[in-house]
Design a protein around this motif. Structure first.
Motif, PDB file in Angstrom:
ATOM      1  N   GLU A   1       0.834  -1.205   0.000  1.00 43.81           N
ATOM      2  CA  GLU A   1       0.000   0.000   0.000  1.00 43.81           C
ATOM      3  C   GLU A   1       0.866   1.251   0.000  1.00 43.81           C
ATOM      4  OE1 GLU A   1      -3.470   2.024   2.777  1.00 43.81           O
ATOM      5  OE2 GLU A   1      -3.311  -0.180   2.683  1.00 43.81           O
ATOM      6  N   ALA A   2       1.949   1.215   0.764  1.00 37.99           N
ATOM      7  CA  ALA A   2       2.857   2.371   0.778  1.00 37.99           C
ATOM      8  C   ALA A   2       3.519   2.548  -0.582  1.00 37.99           C
ATOM      9  CB  ALA A   2       3.908   2.187   1.869  1.00 37.99           C
ATOM     10  N   ARG A   3       3.937   1.449  -1.213  1.00 37.59           N
ATOM     11  CA  ARG A   3       4.579   1.539  -2.521  1.00 37.59           C
ATOM     12  C   ARG A   3       3.621   2.070  -3.582  1.00 37.59           C
ATOM     13  NH1 ARG A   3       7.737  -3.241  -0.988  1.00 37.59           N
ATOM     14  NH2 ARG A   3       5.996  -4.606  -1.560  1.00 37.59           N
ATOM     15  N   ALA A   4       2.334   1.773  -3.412  1.00 39.07           N
ATOM     16  CA  ALA A   4       1.339   2.223  -4.399  1.00 39.07           C
ATOM     17  C   ALA A   4       0.977   3.688  -4.220  1.00 39.07           C
ATOM     18  CB  ALA A   4       0.077   1.365  -4.281  1.00 39.07           C
ATOM     19  N   HIS A   5       1.264   4.254  -3.069  1.00 42.21           N
ATOM     20  CA  HIS A   5       0.925   5.651  -2.819  1.00 42.21           C
ATOM     21  C   HIS A   5       1.880   6.538  -3.624  1.00 42.21           C
ATOM     22  CE1 HIS A   5       0.476   9.487  -0.659  1.00 42.21           C
ATOM     23  NE2 HIS A   5      -0.708   9.008  -0.254  1.00 42.21           N
ATOM     24  N   PRO A   6       1.372   7.586  -4.305  1.00 47.65           N
ATOM     25  CA  PRO A   6       2.236   8.382  -5.191  1.00 47.65           C
ATOM     26  C   PRO A   6       3.411   9.055  -4.480  1.00 47.65           C
ATOM     27  CG  PRO A   6       0.077   9.424  -4.902  1.00 47.65           C
ATOM     28  CD  PRO A   6      -0.026   8.050  -4.335  1.00 47.65           C
ATOM     29  N   ARG A   7       3.227   9.494  -3.241  1.00 50.16           N
ATOM     30  CA  ARG A   7       4.325  10.168  -2.552  1.00 50.16           C
ATOM     31  C   ARG A   7       5.060   9.220  -1.599  1.00 50.16           C
ATOM     32  NH1 ARG A   7       2.889  16.044  -0.414  1.00 50.16           N
ATOM     33  NH2 ARG A   7       5.167  16.005  -0.265  1.00 50.16           N
ATOM     34  N   ALA A   8       4.312   8.431  -0.855  1.00 52.74           N
ATOM     35  CA  ALA A   8       4.951   7.489   0.060  1.00 52.74           C
ATOM     36  C   ALA A   8       5.808   6.477  -0.703  1.00 52.74           C
ATOM     37  CB  ALA A   8       3.899   6.765   0.893  1.00 52.74           C
ATOM     38  N   GLY A   9       5.340   6.046  -1.871  1.00 50.99           N
ATOM     39  CA  GLY A   9       6.078   5.064  -2.649  1.00 50.99           C
ATOM     40  C   GLY A   9       7.428   5.584  -3.095  1.00 50.99           C
ATOM     41  N   ARG A  10       7.463   6.822  -3.596  1.00 43.46           N
ATOM     42  CA  ARG A  10       8.742   7.409  -4.027  1.00 43.46           C
ATOM     43  C   ARG A  10       9.669   7.623  -2.829  1.00 43.46           C
ATOM     44  NH1 ARG A  10       5.200  10.605  -7.149  1.00 43.46           N
ATOM     45  NH2 ARG A  10       5.513  12.393  -5.761  1.00 43.46           N
ATOM     46  N   HIS A  11       9.064   8.062  -1.728  1.00 41.35           N
ATOM     47  CA  HIS A  11       9.864   8.298  -0.522  1.00 41.35           C
ATOM     48  C   HIS A  11      10.465   6.985  -0.017  1.00 41.35           C
ATOM     49  CE1 HIS A  11      10.731   9.217   3.743  1.00 41.35           C
ATOM     50  NE2 HIS A  11      10.915  10.462   3.314  1.00 41.35           N
ATOM     51  N   LEU A  12       9.669   5.935   0.034  1.00 47.13           N
ATOM     52  CA  LEU A  12      10.149   4.634   0.497  1.00 47.13           C
ATOM     53  C   LEU A  12      11.281   4.123  -0.395  1.00 47.13           C
ATOM     54  CD1 LEU A  12       9.951   2.124   2.292  1.00 47.13           C
ATOM     55  CD2 LEU A  12       8.110   1.296   0.801  1.00 47.13           C
ATOM     56  N   GLN A  13      11.149   4.289  -1.691  1.00 41.83           N
ATOM     57  CA  GLN A  13      12.194   3.835  -2.609  1.00 41.83           C
ATOM     58  C   GLN A  13      13.503   4.571  -2.351  1.00 41.83           C
ATOM     59  OE1 GLN A  13      12.323   1.345  -4.568  1.00 41.83           O
ATOM     60  NE2 GLN A  13      14.232   1.779  -5.672  1.00 41.83           N
ATOM     61  N   ARG A  14      13.429   5.876  -2.110  1.00 41.75           N
ATOM     62  CA  ARG A  14      14.648   6.640  -1.830  1.00 41.75           C
ATOM     63  C   ARG A  14      15.303   6.186  -0.526  1.00 41.75           C
ATOM     64  NH1 ARG A  14      11.328  10.947  -3.489  1.00 41.75           N
ATOM     65  NH2 ARG A  14      11.121  11.715  -1.337  1.00 41.75           N
ATOM     66  N   GLN A  15      14.511   5.884   0.485  1.00 47.90           N
ATOM     67  CA  GLN A  15      15.071   5.457   1.771  1.00 47.90           C
ATOM     68  C   GLN A  15      15.724   4.081   1.647  1.00 47.90           C
ATOM     69  OE1 GLN A  15      14.993   8.216   3.553  1.00 47.90           O
ATOM     70  NE2 GLN A  15      13.602   8.826   1.885  1.00 47.90           N
TER      71      GLN A  15
END
Length: 377
Positions: free
Chosen positions: A267-281
């Motif tokens: 669900e976090a990965r699918a979120h437009p902002r949370a997903g990008r943020h998670l990938q960067r972290q």
């Protein structure tokens, strides 16, 4: 009647005008006494080592052989009563009761000679005769800065080495045997008569240095440069078990900030902002982990952990402040890590911006940092 130039009181132009000199760049000549001395080579540094420092160097080298030689453990046994073994490398968990290798350290100004080697060889036979060790080492390696030609030649001919060893013992008034009990000496020499002397050898300093250069201890001992840092791998699509805790902390941040489920990475990965943020972290975490592996292979143990401690000390005061959300706390800590001075750690020049962020997530993975502190109370 003419008026003289000297008495007229007026400025007189000179008869000849001096042309300006061509401009020249100043040249600074440095005396040879002022020039920095050339850096010492590892060989030159080793010449100035004390006996204890030499033994530490050899211990580091043998530790580096652990994987290739199949050693299960390496132990320093040097001292005034080393019983013929400065460093013991064990090939089984039964240690000196089973297969093992012996490294005898000798650091003299002159090259190692048979006269200096024979007492050490006798010592290992006596140690086995006295049951200090159950068996002789399969390999007995003399490690000296330089091995003399006479000893090198004898080591290349084990049968001649054995004969020469016994000739030395048989000399009238030989001091080789003076310190030993007669019964023990008899058993030791009987063991020596039955022994294949091909187990005795001398290490080549060039080879030892080449192998030592692959250990994490080389940079600290000789002040050489670290190798180039390898490329950082991309994180896999799914997070691993090693990432579980810091990912869980990030999911709580996204639940608070965006309303995502705190238990669903998808669900976090699918979120437009949370997903990008998670990938960067995650990229930052893998960047720091690559630095950890690089440090493990290149610098002494504890160096990377010291860097982690420096980052923690630099951000913990920020982490403990009051924030409206965990997202704000996380960003404030990452900013502090980005801007902080990292001190004198040997890894500092290899640290990238993403490493700093990644170390914060490593600390969160160990619960040393917490983003949503209200949920932890």
């Amino acid at each position: 009647m003419g008026t003289s130039r000297q008495s007229s009181g007026y400025y007189a132009e000179p008869l000849f005008t001096e042309l300006p000199k061509p401009s020249q760049t100043p040249v600074t000549v440095v005396s040879p006494m002022m020039a920095p001395p050339p850096a010492l080579t590892p060989k030159q540094i080793l010449v100035h080592h004390s006996a204890d420092q030499w033994e530490e160097f050899v211990y580091e080298w043998v530790l580096g052989l652990k994987k290739t030689a199949g050693y299960v453990d390496v132990v320093g046994m040097g001292g005034s009563n080393d019983r013929g073994a400065d460093i013991a490398a064990f090939l089984t968990t039964r240690k000196t009761d089973d297969r093992w290798h012996c490294y005898q350290c000798k650091h003299y100004e002159k090259a190692l000679t048979p006269h200096a080697a024979y007492p050490e060889m006798l010592k290992i036979f006596v140690a086995v005769a006295e049951k200090q060790y159950q068996v002789l080492p399969e390999r007995y390696v003399f490690v000296a800065p330089k091995t003399g030609a006479s000893l090198t030649q004898l080591l290349a001919k084990p049968s001649e080495l054995k004969a020469s060893f016994f000739r030395e013992i048989a000399k009238p008034g030989s001091r080789l045997t003076a310190d030993y009990d007669e019964a023990v000496l008899h058993r030791a020499l009987d063991l020596a008569q039955q022994t294949d002397f091909s187990r005795f050898e001398a290490g080549s300093l060039d080879t030892i240095l080449e192998q030592h250069a692959t250990t994490p201890y080389h940079v600290r001992r000789f002040g050489t440069r670290l190798p180039e840092r390898p490329a950082v791998p991309k994180p896999p699509p799914e997070h691993s078990a090693d990432e579980a805790r810091y990912i869980q902390q990030l999911l709580r941040v996204y639940a608070e900030k965006y309303g995502c489920s705190p238990h669903s990475p998808d669900e976090a990965r699918a979120h437009p902002r949370a997903g990008r943020h998670l990938q960067r972290q995650r990229e930052a975490f893998y960047c720091a982990d690559a630095l950890r592996v690089f440090a493990r292979d290149s610098v002494p143990p504890g160096t990377y952990e010291s860097l982690q401690d420096d980052v923690y000390d630099g951000v913990v005061e920020v982490e403990e402040r009051d924030f409206g959300t965990g997202y704000d706390r996380l960003n404030a800590v990452l900013d502090a890590a980005r801007d902080m001075e990292l001190g004198a750690n040997v890894l500092v020049s290899y640290v990238r911006p993403n490493d700093r962020k990644g170390i914060c997530h490593q600390l969160a993975n160990e619960d040393r940092l917490t983003w949503c502190q209200e949920e932890e109370r």
